[in-house]
Design a protein around this motif. Structure first.
Motif, mmCIF file in Angstrom:
data_model
loop_
_atom_site.group_PDB
_atom_site.id
_atom_site.type_symbol
_atom_site.label_atom_id
_atom_site.label_comp_id
_atom_site.label_asym_id
_atom_site.label_seq_id
_atom_site.Cartn_x
_atom_site.Cartn_y
_atom_site.Cartn_z
ATOM 1 N N ASP A 8 0.852 -1.000 -0.079
ATOM 2 C CA ASP A 8 -0.079 0.117 -0.095
ATOM 3 C C ASP A 8 0.989 1.276 0.177
ATOM 4 O O ASP A 8 2.048 1.163 0.532
ATOM 5 C CB ASP A 8 -0.974 -0.097 1.115
ATOM 6 C CG ASP A 8 -1.913 -1.192 1.255
ATOM 7 O OD1 ASP A 8 -2.112 -1.435 0.158
ATOM 8 O OD2 ASP A 8 -2.279 -1.442 2.386
ATOM 9 N N GLY A 9 0.245 2.291 -0.663
ATOM 10 C CA GLY A 9 0.997 3.843 -0.464
ATOM 11 C C GLY A 9 0.859 4.165 0.765
ATOM 12 O O GLY A 9 -0.069 3.694 1.926
ATOM 13 N N LEU A 10 1.569 5.265 1.171
ATOM 14 C CA LEU A 10 1.893 5.971 2.264
ATOM 15 C C LEU A 10 0.419 6.477 2.761
ATOM 16 O O LEU A 10 -0.143 6.575 4.008
ATOM 17 C CB LEU A 10 2.720 6.982 2.547
ATOM 18 C CG LEU A 10 4.143 6.345 2.448
ATOM 19 C CD1 LEU A 10 5.368 7.519 2.279
ATOM 20 C CD2 LEU A 10 4.440 5.357 3.682
ATOM 21 N N ARG A 11 -0.202 7.294 1.735
ATOM 22 C CA ARG A 11 -1.642 7.797 2.150
ATOM 23 C C ARG A 11 -2.587 6.985 1.071
ATOM 24 O O ARG A 11 -2.298 6.321 0.244
ATOM 25 C CB ARG A 11 -1.616 9.348 1.481
ATOM 26 C CG ARG A 11 -0.577 10.245 2.302
ATOM 27 C CD ARG A 11 -0.538 11.444 1.748
ATOM 28 N NE ARG A 11 0.921 12.058 1.709
ATOM 29 C CZ ARG A 11 1.620 12.109 0.653
ATOM 30 N NH1 ARG A 11 1.173 11.852 -0.513
ATOM 31 N NH2 ARG A 11 2.616 12.171 0.500
ATOM 32 N N ALA A 12 -3.849 7.388 1.612
ATOM 33 C CA ALA A 12 -4.965 6.539 0.926
ATOM 34 C C ALA A 12 -5.001 6.691 -0.374
ATOM 35 O O ALA A 12 -5.483 6.014 -1.372
ATOM 36 C CB ALA A 12 -6.286 6.895 1.512
ATOM 37 N N GLU A 13 -4.523 8.148 -1.214
ATOM 38 C CA GLU A 13 -4.612 8.505 -2.499
ATOM 39 C C GLU A 13 -3.679 7.918 -3.140
ATOM 40 O O GLU A 13 -3.439 8.057 -4.414
ATOM 41 C CB GLU A 13 -4.946 10.075 -2.560
ATOM 42 C CG GLU A 13 -3.820 10.803 -2.028
ATOM 43 C CD GLU A 13 -4.058 11.092 -0.559
ATOM 44 O OE1 GLU A 13 -3.063 11.984 -0.180
ATOM 45 O OE2 GLU A 13 -4.736 10.460 0.153
ATOM 46 N N ASP A 14 -2.555 7.358 -2.567
ATOM 47 C CA ASP A 14 -1.165 7.067 -3.075
ATOM 48 C C ASP A 14 -1.549 5.727 -3.894
ATOM 49 O O ASP A 14 -2.151 4.709 -3.190
ATOM 50 C CB ASP A 14 -0.090 6.965 -2.389
ATOM 51 C CG ASP A 14 0.490 8.033 -1.880
ATOM 52 O OD1 ASP A 14 0.036 9.235 -2.562
ATOM 53 O OD2 ASP A 14 1.169 8.282 -0.741
ATOM 54 N N PRO A 15 -0.984 5.418 -4.995
ATOM 55 C CA PRO A 15 -1.410 4.149 -5.714
ATOM 56 C C PRO A 15 -0.371 3.021 -4.936
ATOM 57 O O PRO A 15 0.821 3.324 -4.333
ATOM 58 C CB PRO A 15 -0.805 4.217 -7.245
ATOM 59 C CG PRO A 15 0.231 5.384 -7.148
ATOM 60 C CD PRO A 15 -0.153 6.187 -5.973
#
Length: 149
Positions: A34-41
């Motif tokens: 997972d990316g660091l933030r929710a919007e990161d791919p």
């Protein structure tokens, strides 16, 4: 020091091969994290295991399985078809930890010996899901101009 710990999902099943000189096993698989933030791919990474770890990857790891992997991260330069060179990250595995209820799909279920019966045990109370860890995002070094030496 280069030591990384990642929680990943297996995207591509491990493939096993051997070195030409001394037939050391090498397994490679592709994982997603997972990316660091929710919007990161999500990111993808090639994981390489050597020796006994390679054989463990081949025998115990399946597509879709969640793992915690420990090891070293390095960058490789690989040629592309257009003649340019591209840098790709590669993770060299040192430890492998299954995550979740399906942590060890190859482990057989405990069964009583043939011909013996066992009394049913009362079910253990269900434990509540632990609270997710909260991260302290404060800087490791205080924001002051004083130097201690």
């Amino acid at each position: 020091m280069n030591h990384c710990v990642l929680e990943v999902e297996v995207v591509e099943a491990p493939t096993l091969r051997y070195t030409q000189d001394n037939q050391t096993p090498i397994a490679e698989m592709t994982v997603r994290f997972d990316g660091l933030r929710a919007e990161d791919p999500p990111g993808e990474l090639k994981v390489v295991g050597w020796g006994n770890l390679a054989q463990d990857l081949q025998n115990r790891v399946q597509v879709g399985q969640r793992l915690v992997v420990e090891g070293r991260l390095r960058m490789n330069t690989v040629p592309r078809q257009d003649g340019m060179k591209e840098k790709r990250a590669e993770f060299t595995l040192s430890r492998l930890h299954p995550v979740g209820a399906a942590a060890s799909p190859s482990a057989p279920a405990a069964q009583p010996p043939a011909g013996k019966t066992t009394a049913a045990k009362p079910a253990a109370p269900v434990k509540a899901e632990p609270e997710p860890a909260s991260w302290n995002s404060a800087p490791l070094v205080p924001d002051t101009d004083e130097i201690p030496f």
